[in-house]
Design a protein around this motif. Structure first.
Motif, PDB file in Angstrom:
ATOM      1  N   LEU A 160       0.852  -1.191   0.000  1.00  0.00           N
ATOM      2  CA  LEU A 160       0.000   0.000   0.000  1.00  0.00           C
ATOM      3  C   LEU A 160       0.884   1.235   0.000  1.00  0.00           C
ATOM      4  CD1 LEU A 160      -3.144   0.623   0.331  1.00  0.00           C
ATOM      5  CD2 LEU A 160      -2.580   1.136   2.709  1.00  0.00           C
ATOM      6  N   PRO A 161       0.564   2.241  -0.796  1.00  0.00           N
ATOM      7  CA  PRO A 161       1.355   3.468  -0.749  1.00  0.00           C
ATOM      8  C   PRO A 161       0.994   4.302   0.475  1.00  0.00           C
ATOM      9  CG  PRO A 161      -0.484   3.749  -2.256  1.00  0.00           C
ATOM     10  CD  PRO A 161      -0.508   2.306  -1.815  1.00  0.00           C
ATOM     11  N   HIS A 162       1.852   5.227   0.827  1.00  0.00           N
ATOM     12  CA  HIS A 162       1.522   6.206   1.850  1.00  0.00           C
ATOM     13  C   HIS A 162       0.725   7.337   1.209  1.00  0.00           C
ATOM     14  CE1 HIS A 162       4.764   5.199   5.080  1.00  0.00           C
ATOM     15  NE2 HIS A 162       3.667   4.491   5.226  1.00  0.00           N
ATOM     16  N   PHE A 163      -0.388   7.694   1.845  1.00  0.00           N
ATOM     17  CA  PHE A 163      -1.218   8.789   1.356  1.00  0.00           C
ATOM     18  C   PHE A 163      -0.833  10.093   2.062  1.00  0.00           C
ATOM     19  CE2 PHE A 163      -3.894   4.936   0.995  1.00  0.00           C
ATOM     20  CZ  PHE A 163      -4.088   4.941  -0.380  1.00  0.00           C
ATOM     21  N   ALA A 164      -0.954  11.208   1.359  1.00  0.00           N
ATOM     22  CA  ALA A 164      -0.642  12.514   1.939  1.00  0.00           C
ATOM     23  C   ALA A 164      -1.663  12.869   3.012  1.00  0.00           C
ATOM     24  CB  ALA A 164      -0.628  13.585   0.854  1.00  0.00           C
TER      25      ALA A 164
END
Length: 307
Positions: A170-174
């Protein structure tokens, strides 16, 4: 008698209290967000309506951060009080003592004294609402750390990117705080909606996602499995660091009993302490927890009773 307030970005709710659990509700009015004089007038009108005697104290639960050292509040969605020493400025305008704490701190105060935390020594209150918040009460007293930021488990780059459930990465979200990878980006109602959109390219509100999950929907089940893992890891760390006896969960998602039961099982399976009883539980006080927490705040005999 004190007059207590629960101040949010949309509404101000008010009540009088002669004891910590004896609230006499005064109603609610829209929050004047841009005009401090109108804000003061709204507070003063509630005080007059409640009949508090001259000089009787005011206690406030407010959205945002309250620095216990400087008294300054950070409330981005109420510009007229953002950056003010709210207790001092409002106290001077009303000619009354004013005490202020943020809404998460008031929530955990209420739960510790009159809700799911009653009878426990250390209570960590977790809020899963629009975003993620929290607060700590130990031995009946509110703990407020430097800058007023104790219990803020929703921020910091802590969200896992390698997972044991699909999609496994999962990517990191801002985050709105300026960082990326904060729990606040995936842990509240908007975060749950973000996860579902990321996984399935479908826009649903959090209530619908939860209802579909309870009904056995496969896509919602995948979203909720991911959501619970992302929440359980940092909450287990909080348990190991803080050592709470109980964790009442408030906010809209805290009302979902099956969700909290699954989260509890995941957390208890990941902590050093072994518990056979539930640790993560639904909050018992929902509608007026802010007012009730403000009542406990305002009726404390001195600052050492709450900090």
């Amino acid at each position: 008698m004190i007059t207590c307030f629960d101040i949010g970005g949309t509404f101000i709710k008010a009540a009088t209290a002669t004891g910590p659990e004896s609230l006499d509700l005064l109603g609610r009015l829209p929050t004047p967000r841009a005009d401090f004089a109108a804000f003061v007038a709204t507070i003063a009108g509630f005080i007059d309506r409640g009949g508090a005697p001259a000089g009787a104290p005011v206690a406030i639960s407010v959205t945002g951060v309250v620095d216990p050292e400087t008294g300054l509040v950070t409330v981005a969605n109420i510009p007229c009080i953002d950056g003010r020493n709210l207790a001092a400025d409002l106290g001077a305008a009303l000619n009354r003592p004013v005490r202020v704490a943020n809404d998460a701190d008031c929530f955990v105060l209420a739960e510790a004294h009159a809700g799911a935390g009653r009878g426990y020594r250390v209570v960590f209150g977790a809020i899963l609402g629009t975003g993620v918040g929290g607060g700590i009460v130990a031995d009946g007293r509110l703990f407020r750390g430097a800058g007023g930021l104790s219990g803020e488990w929703g921020h910091g780059t802590i969200v896992a990117t390698q997972l044991s459930v699909s999609p496994y990465q999962l990517p990191h979200f801002a985050c709105g705080c300026g960082r990326a990878g904060c729990l606040d980006t995936v842990g509240g109602a908007r975060g749950l909606e973000r996860l579902h959109r990321h996984l399935h390219d479908a826009t649903l509100n959090s209530t619908d996602i939860v209802e579909l999950w309870i009904g056995g929907d496969e896509k919602a089940d995948q979203t909720m499995a991911l959501y619970i893992e992302l929440l359980a890891r940092p909450l287990a760390l909080v348990v190991n660091v803080v050592g709470p006896d109980i964790i009442p969960v408030g906010g809209g998602l805290g009302n979902c009993v099956p969700l909290i039961a699954r989260l509890d099982a995941a957390v208890r399976g990941s902590i050093l302490r072994r518990l056979e009883r539930p640790l993560v539980v639904p909050a018992q006080l929902t509608a007026d927890s802010g007012l009730l927490g403000a009542a406990y705040l305002g009726l404390a005999e001195n600052d050492h009773d709450i900090a």
